[in-house]
Structure formats: C-alpha cells, structure tokens
Design a protein around this motif. Structure first.
Motif, mmCIF file in Angstrom:
data_model
loop_
_atom_site.group_PDB
_atom_site.id
_atom_site.type_symbol
_atom_site.label_atom_id
_atom_site.label_comp_id
_atom_site.label_asym_id
_atom_site.label_seq_id
_atom_site.Cartn_x
_atom_site.Cartn_y
_atom_site.Cartn_z
ATOM 1 N N TYR A 123 0.787 -1.280 0.014
ATOM 2 C CA TYR A 123 0.150 0.191 0.037
ATOM 3 C C TYR A 123 0.825 1.292 0.044
ATOM 4 O O TYR A 123 0.439 2.241 0.121
ATOM 5 C CB TYR A 123 -0.893 0.244 1.195
ATOM 6 N N TYR A 124 2.037 1.109 -0.438
ATOM 7 C CA TYR A 124 2.943 2.330 -0.529
ATOM 8 C C TYR A 124 3.052 3.333 0.776
ATOM 9 O O TYR A 124 2.974 4.400 0.722
ATOM 10 C CB TYR A 124 2.627 3.127 -1.613
ATOM 11 N N GLY A 125 2.935 2.632 2.147
ATOM 12 C CA GLY A 125 3.101 3.290 3.277
ATOM 13 C C GLY A 125 4.477 3.126 3.939
ATOM 14 O O GLY A 125 4.404 3.404 5.466
ATOM 15 N N THR A 158 -2.580 2.668 -8.461
ATOM 16 C CA THR A 158 -2.663 3.307 -7.235
ATOM 17 C C THR A 158 -3.993 3.777 -7.186
ATOM 18 O O THR A 158 -4.519 4.825 -6.279
ATOM 19 C CB THR A 158 -1.846 4.480 -7.049
ATOM 20 N N THR A 159 -4.997 3.320 -7.816
ATOM 21 C CA THR A 159 -6.507 3.747 -7.908
ATOM 22 C C THR A 159 -7.316 3.263 -6.866
ATOM 23 O O THR A 159 -8.267 4.026 -6.499
ATOM 24 C CB THR A 159 -7.239 3.529 -9.216
ATOM 25 N N GLY A 160 -7.045 2.366 -6.102
ATOM 26 C CA GLY A 160 -7.761 1.769 -5.027
ATOM 27 C C GLY A 160 -7.971 2.467 -3.657
ATOM 28 O O GLY A 160 -6.832 3.292 -3.538
ATOM 29 N N ASN A 171 -1.029 9.378 0.083
ATOM 30 C CA ASN A 171 -1.815 10.278 -0.824
ATOM 31 C C ASN A 171 -1.800 9.590 -2.197
ATOM 32 O O ASN A 171 -1.587 10.302 -3.287
ATOM 33 C CB ASN A 171 -1.220 11.489 -0.800
ATOM 34 N N LYS A 172 -1.958 8.001 -2.371
ATOM 35 C CA LYS A 172 -1.967 7.376 -3.605
ATOM 36 C C LYS A 172 -0.606 7.637 -4.427
ATOM 37 O O LYS A 172 -0.701 7.506 -5.673
ATOM 38 C CB LYS A 172 -3.348 8.018 -4.318
ATOM 39 N N ARG A 173 0.556 8.020 -3.850
ATOM 40 C CA ARG A 173 1.558 8.264 -4.477
ATOM 41 C C ARG A 173 2.428 6.940 -4.346
ATOM 42 O O ARG A 173 2.815 6.277 -3.555
ATOM 43 C CB ARG A 173 2.567 9.352 -4.006
ATOM 44 N N ILE A 174 3.318 6.535 -5.380
ATOM 45 C CA ILE A 174 4.524 5.412 -5.267
ATOM 46 C C ILE A 174 5.688 6.173 -4.562
ATOM 47 O O ILE A 174 6.129 7.092 -5.380
ATOM 48 C CB ILE A 174 4.587 4.936 -6.575
ATOM 49 N N PRO A 175 6.137 5.696 -3.659
ATOM 50 C CA PRO A 175 7.479 6.217 -2.943
ATOM 51 C C PRO A 175 8.678 6.103 -3.956
ATOM 52 O O PRO A 175 8.528 5.364 -4.682
ATOM 53 C CB PRO A 175 7.664 5.375 -1.851
ATOM 54 N N LYS A 176 9.462 7.005 -3.599
ATOM 55 C CA LYS A 176 10.694 7.165 -4.584
ATOM 56 C C LYS A 176 11.778 6.791 -3.845
ATOM 57 O O LYS A 176 12.886 6.624 -4.406
ATOM 58 C CB LYS A 176 11.099 8.610 -4.864
ATOM 59 N N ARG A 177 11.665 6.407 -2.484
ATOM 60 C CA ARG A 177 13.054 6.133 -1.673
ATOM 61 C C ARG A 177 12.336 5.589 -0.220
ATOM 62 O O ARG A 177 11.226 5.580 0.119
ATOM 63 C CB ARG A 177 13.960 7.208 -1.547
ATOM 64 N N TRP A 178 13.483 5.379 0.381
ATOM 65 C CA TRP A 178 13.143 4.952 1.899
ATOM 66 C C TRP A 178 13.728 6.038 2.977
ATOM 67 O O TRP A 178 15.019 6.549 2.484
ATOM 68 C CB TRP A 178 13.861 3.715 2.319
ATOM 69 N N MET A 179 13.117 6.400 3.937
ATOM 70 C CA MET A 179 13.833 7.492 4.783
ATOM 71 C C MET A 179 15.095 6.875 5.514
ATOM 72 O O MET A 179 15.081 5.395 5.633
ATOM 73 C CB MET A 179 12.811 7.884 5.866
#
Length: 485
Positions: free
Chosen positions: A73-75, A433-435, A441-449
């Motif tokens: 879920y890209y969280g 990411t439509t579901g 915020n329905k965005r695909i992450p670009k990296r990890w913190m």
C-alpha cells in the motif's frame, strides 16, 4: 625424593597458571584466521538472495490478504543499513586475501563493494561511502558522500575489477555461484557495469560520467569486456534439499495462505498470452475445472484495494495463489541476482537510446527467450509468443515500454528490488494506485527514509545529507539525484 617430586609438580602447575584459559581452547588442527574462501561463501549467500515477497507486493505482482502491508500500500517509511554488515564481511575478505596472498579474491572485493553500495544508494540517496567501514580507524560517524560521487566511484571500481582479471588469474575456492571460475566473474562484473550505466539513463548527457562512451566501450570490446552469453552465465543462487540451503519460501505457511497474485500482473500476462503465467500462478479455485494451460483459469486481486475487498474476492474463489512449487519444492528454482535476460534487455535499451549500434529487436527477443527458457517453456511456444504483434518490438510505438515490461515479467520472484527501481526510472509498467487502500496520498514512494539509529548516532552528517538533497525533509517521496534529469 618425594619432596623433589612435589617441587617439580608445583612448578609445572605454576607454569600452566601463567597461560590464559582461552589458550587451552585453541584447536591446533584448525586455523584461527579468516580465509577469503569461507568469507566469500557467506557474502554470496547474503548478496545474491534475490527472492523477496516484499518486492512482489511493491511491484504489483502479488497481494497479501492477511494484513495491511506497507509495501503493498506504499506506506513504508524507514529503511535499513543492514547491508553495511555484509560490507564489513567484504572488508574482512579483502584483508584475508592480502594476508594469505590470494589476490584473485580482490576483484570480487571490488564487485561486492559496488554491488552493496549500489543497493544502499538506490534505496536512500546519499550515504556513507568514502569514510564507511572505518570504525577500527576511529571513524564512527562517517560523512555522507553525494550520490553522484558514489556512482562515479562504483563505475571506476568495476572497470578496475575487470582489469584485474586476465587469463593467468587463479580460480577461487568457496565460490558457490560460479564454482570458482574467475572468468565467469569477469562477465558478471561487466554485466553489473551495464546495469549501473542504464540506471543513469537520465544523466546520459552529463559529461562527467561519459555514460555512452563507457557503455559502448564494454559492448564493442568483448575480448577485454566479456559479457554473459546465456542463462548458464547467470549470477544466481541455487537451492538444494539440505538444511540451510532450501528455497527461501519452502514450507512457508504465509505464502500458502496469505499471498495471492495481483490482477494487473495476471491481466498483463493474459493480454500477451504469456505461458509464464502457468509457471508463476495456480488456477483460481472457481476455475479449477479448466485446464492448467487455459488463461481463463487464472485471476488476481487488486493490490490497491482495501484488504477486506481482496479477502472477499479470495473467499469467492476468484483469485489465484502463487504456483505451489514456490512453497512445496525445497529446490524450486535459482534466485537470479544478475542474469543474461536482464543484460539483453539493457542492451536493447542501449540501442534504442543510440548508445550502441545493432538490433534492439534481436537483443530484446534474446532476453525474452532466455527468460522463458529459464521457466522450461518449450521452443515452439516461445517462437509463437515472439511472433505475436503485441510482443514484437515496434519502433513506431514506444519500444522502451516493451523492453521494460518484458524485463518486469522476467523479474518475478528474482532480481531483488530491480523491478521497482526500473519502474521508478522509466514509469513502466504502470503500478495501480487507484484503489481506496493505497496510502501516501496514492503516490508511489521514490525512496526509503534513513534509519532512526543513524539520526541518533550520526546526526550531524545525516542531517546535512537530508538538507542538501530533500528540501522538504527526510520523506519517502523525496527525489534523489539519480532521478533528476
């Protein structure tokens, strides 16, 4: 006489008492020094285990119905610096190779440093590099090097590693990947160089890197820069029915009960009439009466939908699980870390971009063929697949989309995070990411913190790295240097 005997005995006991207890624990028949071959074995296992369900979730190939998984879920938030543990072993291998006068291991030191640092910088951006792994020298809070400097150093180190191997270089011991064949490692070094160069595609006009020149130099000089020639050259881990050597998900209860196929992946394979589907997935229960080779027998869940929605679909029998061999077979299939198929897709993209001459279609078809052969698909089926208009590389459309899509299919349950990194670089294929279940915020992450421990132990350096890279702070949507045109 008795008194003299007591004196001698006391002296012997006293002499023993001068020794430390640990000295009595040393087996004189076993070496106490690390050897490069033993270290290499462990390094290979750690670095080349490229089968990862988290990647399958994040890359819209599978779903989980038991819990709300942050990868699906890209969280997600913070990443790990555990790869530095592997790098410490690489440094030990380097020291052992020097101490035992076995210089044939030194090119592999450069390879595995490049391999692991590449994973780290692709995950975070700027990372400790030039001062990393130097705690014994008193550097416990290493500076953060810029990503562009790390990439340039990796390319130079790989080129140097290639040059260290010639026809007189001795073979290796302890090598479970290529059986000690150092010439095979020369091919792997150059294939990795191509992967690094293609990952820099948005920087192709940066003169500092000479990306096109480096790429062409490798491809056009096979004597000096040999590459993989087939699946037999794959840098991969094989598994065996032995304790500690079995397929990572053998007998995995969660894989049998919680993991299902993603419908976007299933539908992609269906649209291409791709027989790899039958090797990847099991029939959906609702369609159990259909033949295993019937594309209508397979279905998937929606990776972006809420968990409850997918649970309902699985209970109705609409969704396929992964093929049972992934949890029933102790050997199953090798875990490809860096393979011939990927290399061919890289070369196809190189032609499309004008970096090298040749036929993009030929490289592309060789990549597909290699992938399908890996899954034991017969030649007649492969030929029919390649003849389809939907599969053929069409120069009038978007050949890059075809190339990356096929690379994506070939990466199922291997190649580590490569399918995610490639989608991040190119936008192909589209990850849904439509579901209503998608976080961030329905965005695909670009990296990890960055890891939380780093904020405590190396605060000044990591804070400086964050400030110069990510004006909005350390977050998963920050765009690293690698991705900026």
């Amino acid at each position: 006489m008795k008194k003299t005997l007591y004196i001698v005995l006391f002296a012997a006991i006293a002499q023993m008492g001068c020794k430390k207890f640990s000295e009595f624990q040393v087996d004189p028949n076993k070496t106490t020094a690390a050897t490069p071959d033993l270290l290499l074995n462990a390094i290979e296992q750690k670095a080349f285990q490229s089968t990862n369900l988290d990647v399958a979730l994040a890359s819209r190939q599978m779903i989980n119905t038991d819990e709300i998984t942050l990868n699906q879920y890209y969280g997600w938030n913070r990443g790990s610096y555990a790869t530095y543990d592997t790098l410490r072993q690489v440094v030990k291998m380097e020291q052992a190779a020097i101490n035992t006068n076995k210089p044939q291991y030194l090119p592999l030191v450069k390879f595995f440093k490049a391999w692991n640092f590449l994973q780290l910088t692709q995950t975070f951006g700027d990372i400790p590099y030039s001062e990393a792994l130097k705690a014994e020298q008193g550097i416990v809070a290493p500076k953060y090097d810029k990503q562009e400097d790390i990439y340039l150093s990796i390319l130079n180190e790989l080129k140097s590693a290639n040059g260290m191997i010639d026809g007189n270089t001795a073979n290796l011991q302890g090598d479970i990947v290529f059986g000690g064949n150092i010439q095979q490692w020369k091919r792997a070094i150059n294939s990795l160089s191509l992967r690094v160069l293609i990952s820099l595609s948005v920087k192709e006009n940066d003169s500092k890197f000479e990306i096109k020149k480096r790429f062409a130099e490798i491809v056009n000089n096979p004597t000096d820069y040999p590459l993989f020639t087939g699946n037999s050259d794959n840098a991969q881990l094989k598994f065996y029915d032995l304790q500690g050597n079995r397929y990572p998900y053998f007998n995995s209860n969660s894989m049998q009960t919680a993991y299902y196929m993603d419908e976007t992946f299933i539908n992609l394979l269906k649209s291409l009439q791709d027989s790899r589907l039958f090797r990847f997935a099991d029939k959906a229960p609702k369609f159990a009466s259909l033949a295993a080779t019937d594309f209508k027998a397979y279905g998937g869940g929606n990776g972006s939908a809420p968990k409850d929605e997918n649970t309902a679909r699985t209970l109705s029998g609409e969704v396929s699980k992964i093929n049972p061999r992934y949890y029933n077979s102790p050997a199953n299939e090798a875990s490809i870390a860096l393979g011939y198929a990927e290399q061919q897709f890289i070369l196809a993209e190189g032609v499309v971009k004008g970096w090298i001459s040749g036929s993009a279609n030929e490289y592309y078809q060789k990549g597909i063929r290699a992938s399908m052969q890996f899954y034991n698909i017969d030649e007649a089926t492969i030929n029919a697949y390649l003849a389809q208009a939907t599969v053929q590389l069409n120069a009038n459309a978007n050949p890059l989309a075809n190339i990356i899509t096929q690379k994506y299919i070939a990466s199922f349950m291997n190649s580590g995070w490569q399918p995610f990194f490639e989608q991040r670089r190119t936008g192909f294929p589209v990850f849904d990411t439509t579901g209503a279940g998608v976080l961030n915020n329905k965005r695909i992450p670009k990296r990890w913190m960055y890891p939380e421990a780093e904020l405590r132990l190396n605060q000044q350096n990591v804070s400086g790295a964050i400030a110069r890279q990510y004006p909005e702070g350390d977050n998963i949507n920050g765009v690293m240097w690698l991705l900026k045109p």
